[in-house]
Design a protein around this motif. Structure first.
Motif, short mmCIF file in Angstrom:
data_model
loop_
_atom_site.label_atom_id
_atom_site.label_comp_id
_atom_site.label_asym_id
_atom_site.label_seq_id
_atom_site.Cartn_x
_atom_site.Cartn_y
_atom_site.Cartn_z
N THR A 144 51.10 11.07 26.50
CA THR A 144 50.10 10.47 27.12
C THR A 144 48.91 11.25 28.11
N ALA A 145 49.66 12.34 28.54
CA ALA A 145 48.97 13.26 29.58
C ALA A 145 47.91 14.19 28.56
N TRP A 146 48.29 14.52 27.21
CA TRP A 146 47.57 14.91 26.20
C TRP A 146 46.17 14.27 25.87
N VAL A 147 46.43 12.86 25.54
CA VAL A 147 45.18 12.06 25.38
C VAL A 147 44.36 11.66 26.55
N ASN A 148 45.12 11.61 27.69
CA ASN A 148 44.17 11.37 28.85
C ASN A 148 43.46 12.37 29.32
N ASN A 149 43.95 13.66 29.05
CA ASN A 149 43.07 14.89 29.22
C ASN A 149 42.00 15.00 28.34
N ALA A 150 42.29 14.86 27.30
CA ALA A 150 40.94 14.93 26.10
C ALA A 150 40.02 13.88 26.49
N LEU A 151 40.46 12.64 26.86
CA LEU A 151 39.37 11.62 27.13
C LEU A 151 38.77 11.95 28.60
N THR A 152 39.30 12.59 29.54
CA THR A 152 38.69 12.99 31.00
C THR A 152 38.00 14.02 30.74
N LYS A 153 38.15 15.02 29.99
CA LYS A 153 37.19 16.22 29.62
C LYS A 153 36.20 15.56 28.98
N GLY A 154 36.43 14.93 27.96
CA GLY A 154 35.05 14.55 27.20
C GLY A 154 34.26 13.50 27.46
N PHE A 155 34.67 12.65 28.52
CA PHE A 155 33.93 11.71 29.17
C PHE A 155 33.27 12.48 30.27
N THR A 156 33.57 13.43 30.86
CA THR A 156 33.15 13.98 32.17
C THR A 156 31.96 14.81 31.59
N ALA A 157 32.31 15.29 30.21
CA ALA A 157 30.97 16.20 29.80
C ALA A 157 29.93 15.11 29.16
N LEU A 158 30.30 14.32 28.65
CA LEU A 158 29.31 12.96 28.44
C LEU A 158 28.55 12.34 29.38
N GLU A 159 29.22 12.33 30.61
CA GLU A 159 28.54 11.90 31.89
C GLU A 159 27.38 12.70 32.24
N LYS A 160 27.77 14.09 32.38
CA LYS A 160 26.84 14.94 32.70
C LYS A 160 25.53 15.13 31.82
N LEU A 161 25.96 15.02 30.53
CA LEU A 161 25.01 15.49 29.29
C LEU A 161 23.83 13.97 29.85
N LEU A 162 24.48 12.72 30.02
CA LEU A 162 23.56 11.70 29.81
C LEU A 162 22.92 11.15 31.00
N VAL A 163 23.63 11.44 32.07
CA VAL A 163 23.09 10.85 33.24
C VAL A 163 21.81 10.97 33.58
N GLY A 164 21.00 12.00 33.32
CA GLY A 164 19.49 12.23 33.61
C GLY A 164 18.52 11.54 32.39
N CYS A 165 19.12 11.09 31.31
CA CYS A 165 18.22 10.34 30.31
C CYS A 165 18.44 9.13 29.71
N THR A 166 19.45 8.41 30.37
CA THR A 166 19.90 7.24 29.95
C THR A 166 18.59 6.12 30.32
N GLY A 167 18.61 5.15 29.52
CA GLY A 167 17.83 3.84 29.85
C GLY A 167 18.86 2.77 29.80
N ARG A 168 18.59 1.89 28.91
CA ARG A 168 19.42 0.66 28.71
C ARG A 168 20.69 1.54 27.78
N TYR A 169 20.20 2.64 27.30
CA TYR A 169 21.33 2.91 26.32
C TYR A 169 21.53 4.51 26.59
N ALA A 170 22.04 5.13 25.64
CA ALA A 170 22.25 6.56 26.03
C ALA A 170 21.27 7.52 26.12
N THR A 171 20.14 7.31 25.55
CA THR A 171 19.00 8.24 25.64
C THR A 171 17.71 7.50 25.59
N GLY A 172 17.58 6.34 26.61
CA GLY A 172 16.26 5.66 26.51
C GLY A 172 16.65 3.93 26.15
N ASP A 173 15.70 3.33 26.03
CA ASP A 173 15.86 1.87 25.80
C ASP A 173 15.88 1.38 24.24
#
Length: 223
Positions: free
Chosen positions: A129-158
């Protein structure tokens, strides 16, 4: 765009496979008619004849066989170019590639059932469980930082693009299979809420597939 006048495409899929989920979204977005072939993850002998890795998804288009979700999606985008799955803007296009890569290589393989089961067998359920949670947390943290400045309704706009096809199944699995709290990832959560209003995305969810069991299954979840 339906594939009328020709033999239907065949998709070897499994309802709970996030990799298959991505391809189902692409097919639905483009309005492509196809034959759904549900694959029991415990009985892959027939699938190995199509895909030597014995994994889903696999797409059969006449004599063409493709057995990787990204390769399938890009094939579909070139053969059926409307609506496009990549933006014309080069920066946004690069963000789409990055987001897909994070999910494809940085999250999904680490939560994959055979990997998680192996870890549990060599240690215990808590370590798994810790292994899976670590992968999800690390990946989602990276995605959040990548997308925070370029989203619209969806990941990279509308408009829906490649990144969204990878995000939606991954977030769906994180919430429903792994009970991940999305509060630390408001950008991803906002995108996911938008996907819930799109028929192409809702028609592709695991719960609506022909091979969805009537009761919660005990079988493993393939890639």
């Amino acid at each position: 765009m339906a594939s009328s006048g020709a033999e239907k495409l065949k998709l070897y899929s499994y309802c709970k496979s996030s990799c298959s989920h991505r391809v189902r979204i692409a097919l639905s977005l483009k309005g492509i008619e196809y034959e759904y072939i549900g694959v029991n993850p415990l009985m892959r002998d027939e699938l190995v004849k199509i895909n030597p890795m014995g994994a889903v998804p696999a797409l059969v288009d006449g004599d063409v066989v493709i057995s990787d979700s990204l390769a399938i999606i890009m094939y579909l985008d070139e053969k059926y170019p409307q609506p496009p799955l990549l933006p014309r803007d080069l920066h946004k296009r690069s963000v789409n590639y990055q987001a897909a890569s994070i999910v494809l290589s940085g999250i999904q393989p680490y939560q994959n059932t055979p990997v998680a089961r192996y870890i549990e067998e060599k240690s215990n359920a808590e370590v798994k469980t810790a292994w899976v949670n670590n992968a999800l947390t690390k990946g989602f943290t990276a995605l959040e930082k990548l997308l925070v400045g370029c989203t619209g309704r969806y990941a990279t706009g509308d408009e829906v693009y490649l990144a969204d096809l990878f995000l939606a199944p991954q977030i769906h699995a994180a919430i429903n299979r792994f009970q991940i709290n999305m509060e630390p990832y408001p950008t991803l959560a906002k995108c996911y809420e938008s996907y819930n209003h799109l028929p192409a995305f809702q028609n592709a969810v695991p719960e609506k597939q022909p091979d969805t069991p009537a009761s919660p299954p005990s079988d493993p979840v393939p890639p």
